[in-house]
Motif scaffolding. Structure first.
Motif, PDB file in Angstrom:
ATOM      1  N   ASP A  15      43.991  38.652  39.494  1.00 43.83           N
ATOM      2  CA  ASP A  15      42.872  38.844  40.417  1.00 43.83           C
ATOM      3  C   ASP A  15      42.582  37.621  41.264  1.00 43.83           C
ATOM      4  O   ASP A  15      41.887  37.720  42.281  1.00 43.83           O
ATOM      5  CB  ASP A  15      41.615  39.237  39.632  1.00 43.83           C
ATOM      6  CG  ASP A  15      41.652  40.688  39.154  1.00 43.83           C
ATOM      7  OD1 ASP A  15      42.514  41.437  39.638  1.00 43.83           O
ATOM      8  OD2 ASP A  15      40.839  41.051  38.290  1.00 43.83           O
ATOM      9  N   SER A  17      41.503  36.432  34.760  1.00 36.46           N
ATOM     10  CA  SER A  17      42.592  37.295  35.210  1.00 36.46           C
ATOM     11  C   SER A  17      43.332  36.561  36.318  1.00 36.46           C
ATOM     12  O   SER A  17      42.817  36.434  37.434  1.00 36.46           O
ATOM     13  CB  SER A  17      42.047  38.631  35.738  1.00 36.46           C
ATOM     14  OG  SER A  17      43.079  39.348  36.406  1.00 36.46           O
ATOM     15  N   GLN A  36      38.333  41.312  40.752  1.00 33.18           N
ATOM     16  CA  GLN A  36      37.009  41.071  40.177  1.00 33.18           C
ATOM     17  C   GLN A  36      36.311  39.839  40.749  1.00 33.18           C
ATOM     18  O   GLN A  36      35.080  39.735  40.671  1.00 33.18           O
ATOM     19  CB  GLN A  36      37.125  40.932  38.661  1.00 33.18           C
ATOM     20  CG  GLN A  36      37.966  39.760  38.192  1.00 33.18           C
ATOM     21  CD  GLN A  36      37.981  39.631  36.676  1.00 33.18           C
ATOM     22  OE1 GLN A  36      36.959  39.306  36.073  1.00 33.18           O
ATOM     23  NE2 GLN A  36      39.133  39.876  36.069  1.00 33.18           N
ATOM     24  N   TYR A  37      37.065  38.904  41.345  1.00 31.40           N
ATOM     25  CA  TYR A  37      36.434  37.683  41.852  1.00 31.40           C
ATOM     26  C   TYR A  37      35.967  37.826  43.291  1.00 31.40           C
ATOM     27  O   TYR A  37      35.245  36.956  43.802  1.00 31.40           O
ATOM     28  CB  TYR A  37      37.394  36.499  41.712  1.00 31.40           C
ATOM     29  CG  TYR A  37      37.872  36.322  40.283  1.00 31.40           C
ATOM     30  CD1 TYR A  37      36.962  36.182  39.236  1.00 31.40           C
ATOM     31  CD2 TYR A  37      39.229  36.338  39.969  1.00 31.40           C
ATOM     32  CE1 TYR A  37      37.394  36.044  37.928  1.00 31.40           C
ATOM     33  CE2 TYR A  37      39.674  36.194  38.661  1.00 31.40           C
ATOM     34  CZ  TYR A  37      38.748  36.056  37.637  1.00 31.40           C
ATOM     35  OH  TYR A  37      39.179  35.938  36.343  1.00 31.40           O
TER      36      TYR A  37
END
Length: 477
Positions: free
Chosen positions: A392, A389, A399-400
């Motif tokens: 992101d 993504s 999410q990271y």
């Protein structure tokens, strides 16, 4: 300011200061073909800084034949990893080190980024020292002035950016081939060279062989943290294998050809080791000055890549903490100028004890850059398989996350694996003395890659298998 790329009636991009830096390149602004990658990496490698690597085996007392074998082995292996990074550019459309946020976290990526920035600042400084005497031979000036002039040219081209860099690389591919091919022909038709090569008394040395393999591999591995910066504008429809092979062949042929030439020249005369530019130009007689200009411009290509990528890495650091997705031109100018000033100061301060300095840079980049490369490639090709993504990567709440402490620990373990094999001017490890060379590029590739796959890859594979089983269970029978 961040408008679409301007093109002329023929559809070619118009030369202007690059507007984009760390952000995703929109699909409407993608252009070019993978063929550009051949010329940028051929020209970046076919220059006298790489030529010096080719002289190391001869200086260490090894025969020309065994030196050539070691150069082939090192270049063939190292360039594989370089090209694998390049293939990520068109797919993701972002700079190489931004993608590291997926492995290290948006904030955690600052660790390898600081190291990458420092490494390339040192390379910019090293090139200034290497070219000092050549620049003075073109136009008489002081040592410091020559270094400053070379750095200033590097700064200007880096500021204009991507399109100028690619065009510069294409031009220098042609000019570099002419000068170095002419150098090879002069050697072929020189009776003195034939006699010297036939009477040279060198043998085989395990230590020297490992040294040459390691340094040749290190040279091409060192491009990993920024190679995708120069493929990110390509359309995402470009095939991965095309990106890989144009990068691989450009890098391999450029570096191997000039390193082989360096080995031959070092067999004939030791002057090429300390001042390769003027040593080669001296072969051209009355054409020495034009040859020197081409030689200096060839190293300038590599220097521009290093400064441009030091800039990209440094702004990626603070942009992550400030959630920035764009960099203003004024900021770009200021950061680039600061990097130019620091690298120039380092060059001036170290110019008279440069030999150990250059060898230490080549070795140090193995310790700090190769573990990052291993982690990045395993994540891209084996764990996530290119599924990221991009949004992101610019959001610490995505999410990271902020820090991926497991990856940071794996990176540190990769660095630690090099300690028993290190060989620097001020420190010689046990295995370096036993083997006779620094072979730390091997553990620095294997250890972090294996640890990362065991930690994240097996879990990802299990998750994919679970999804596949659930999907099959839902299908009508």
């Amino acid at each position: 300011m961040h408008a679409r790329v301007t093109v002329n009636p023929e559809g070619d991009p118009v030369m202007d200061v690059e507007n984009r830096s760390i952000e995703f390149i929109p699909h409407g602004e993608r252009y070019g073909t993978p063929k550009r990658l051949f010329t940028i990496w051929f020209s970046a490698n076919m220059q006298v800084t790489a030529l010096v690597v080719g002289t190391l085996g001869i200086v260490a007392g090894m025969s020309l034949a065994w030196t050539l074998v070691a150069l082939v082995v090192g270049n063939v292996i190292g360039t594989i990893f370089m090209a694998a990074h390049s293939a990520q550019g068109p797919h993701l459309g972002i700079p190489q080190m931004i993608q590291s946020r997926a492995q290290f976290g948006v904030y955690g990526a600052a660790l390898p980024l600081v190291i990458v920035t420092l490494a390339y600042v040192l390379f910019v400084a090293a090139d200034g020292v290497v070219m000092r005497e050549s620049i003075k031979s073109i136009y008489p000036m002081s040592d410091n002035a020559a270094i400053i002039v070379f750095g200033a040219l590097t700064f200007v081209i880096s500021y204009i950016g991507y399109e100028l860099i690619h065009r510069f690389g294409a031009t220098m591919t042609v000019l570099s081939i002419l000068v170095f091919a002419a150098t090879a022909l002069i050697l072929v038709f020189s009776p003195h060279v034939h006699v010297t090569l036939q009477t040279a008394k060198h043998g085989f040395s395990v230590g020297a062989f490992n040294l040459v393999v390691a340094q040749a591999a290190s040279w091409t591995l060192g491009f990993g943290p920024y190679v995708a910066d120069y493929s990110r504008y390509l359309p995402d429809s470009v095939r991965t294998r095309d990106t890989f092979w144009y990068t691989y062949l450009g890098g391999l042929l450029g570096s191997l050809a000039v390193m082989v030439l360096g080995a031959v020249l070092a067999t004939v005369s030791t002057s090429v080791v300390n001042d390769p530019g003027t040593a080669i130009a001296a072969l051209f007689g009355g054409w020495a000055r034009p040859a020197l200009i081409v030689i200096v411009l060839g190293v300038l290509v590599f220097n521009v890549l290093s400064l441009y990528s030091a800039y990209m890495s440094s702004v990626t650091i603070f942009s992550g903490f400030r959630s920035m997705t764009r960099i203003r031109r004024s900021t770009k100018f200021g950061v680039l100028f600061l990097l130019f000033a620091v690298s120039t100061w380092i060059a001036i301060a170290t110019q008279y004890h440069f030999s150990d300095y250059f060898a230490d840079i080549l070795n140090a980049q193995i310790y700090v850059l190769v573990p990052w490369s291993s982690i990045n490639l395993v994540d891209y090709y084996l764990v996530r398989r290119g599924a990221y993504s991009v949004k992101d990567m610019y959001d610490a709440r995505g999410q990271y996350g902020t820090f991926n402490y497991k990856t940071i620990a794996i990176y540190c373990a990769g660095f630690a694996s090099t300690l028993p094999f290190m060989d620097l001017s001020f420190y010689h490890s046990y295995f370096a003395k036993l083997i006779g060379a620094d072979v730390s590029w091997i553990p620095s590739l294997l250890v972090p890659g294996v640890l990362y796959y065991v930690t994240f890859g097996l879990r990802a594979r299990t998750a994919r298998n679970v999804v596949a089983v659930e999907h099959d269970a839902m299908q009508p029978h």
